[in-house]
Write an enzyme that holds these catalytic residues in place. Sequence first.
Site, PDB file in Angstrom:
ATOM      1  CE1 TYR A   1      -4.087   1.982   0.572  1.00 35.10           C
ATOM      2  CE2 TYR A   1      -2.638   3.291   1.966  1.00 35.10           C
ATOM      3  CZ  TYR A   1      -3.826   3.141   1.287  1.00 35.10           C
ATOM      4  OH  TYR A   1      -4.758   4.157   1.307  1.00 35.10           O
TER       5      TYR A   1
ATOM      6  CE  LYS B   1      -3.700   4.837  -2.008  1.00 31.22           C
ATOM      7  NZ  LYS B   1      -4.716   5.420  -2.925  1.00 31.22           N
TER       8      LYS B   1
END
Length: 256
Positions: free
Chosen positions: A159, A163
Amino acid sequence: MFAPGLLSGRRALITGGGTGLGRAIARRYLQLGARIAICGRRLAVLEETAAALRAEIPGADIAVYACDVRDPAAVEAMLDAVFAEGAPDILVNNAGTNIRNRPETYKLEDWHSIINTNLTSGMLASQAAYPYLKAHGCGRVINNGSMLSIFGLPLHVAYGASKGGVVQMTKSTAAAWAADGITVNVILPGWIDTDLTRKARQDMAGLNDNVLARTPSKRWGLPADFEGIAAFLASDAAAFITGVAIPVDGGYSVQG
């Protein structure tokens, strides 16, 4: 806060628009006069969102498209269908997901799933939308990053990587497309009360108290907290702002 007709005559495509931040942004854009298309994997969720927004906002113009944003062919087909109904000049790359695990045990298939959903999908949609955004001469791309674009947590390796990549993708596309009148910016949500973070609070002991202790605003964010910045970045008022990452986190990221 904004004039009701701020986005009149504009059309926006919002990926992951059926829930959470995507739904909140869709709601605000409709209130400001824009036409909206939302996409996601779960058609029933999209249709429920569309029905609720039509009931709340008289005259709301909202279309739904089922699409797995990890699938390049599905993204291309969805965008062809959206463009056939009227090309958008606002693209919100909001689709996202997470699978938590430690780096040493992270499964490769989970890595690819997160990277493809959170990062690659935004590039695919941006590439397909580019000629239409350029033709308008005032295109807007708004990407959804995260505070984990700039911080690290032990269970968020994929993640965080995805990002962080969204921020760099934003900067590069902003530099490439500025001369075409297209702005590209990224919002960095802090700890927001969504389905994803409710699951995180169940899985991570002490998370709720730790977040509240570090956040100067002393509360979790709400999807509605993103309506204002998303509306601003989509508007003519933000025409000279591009390539920036804007935290919306109640002050979380300013704490050392």
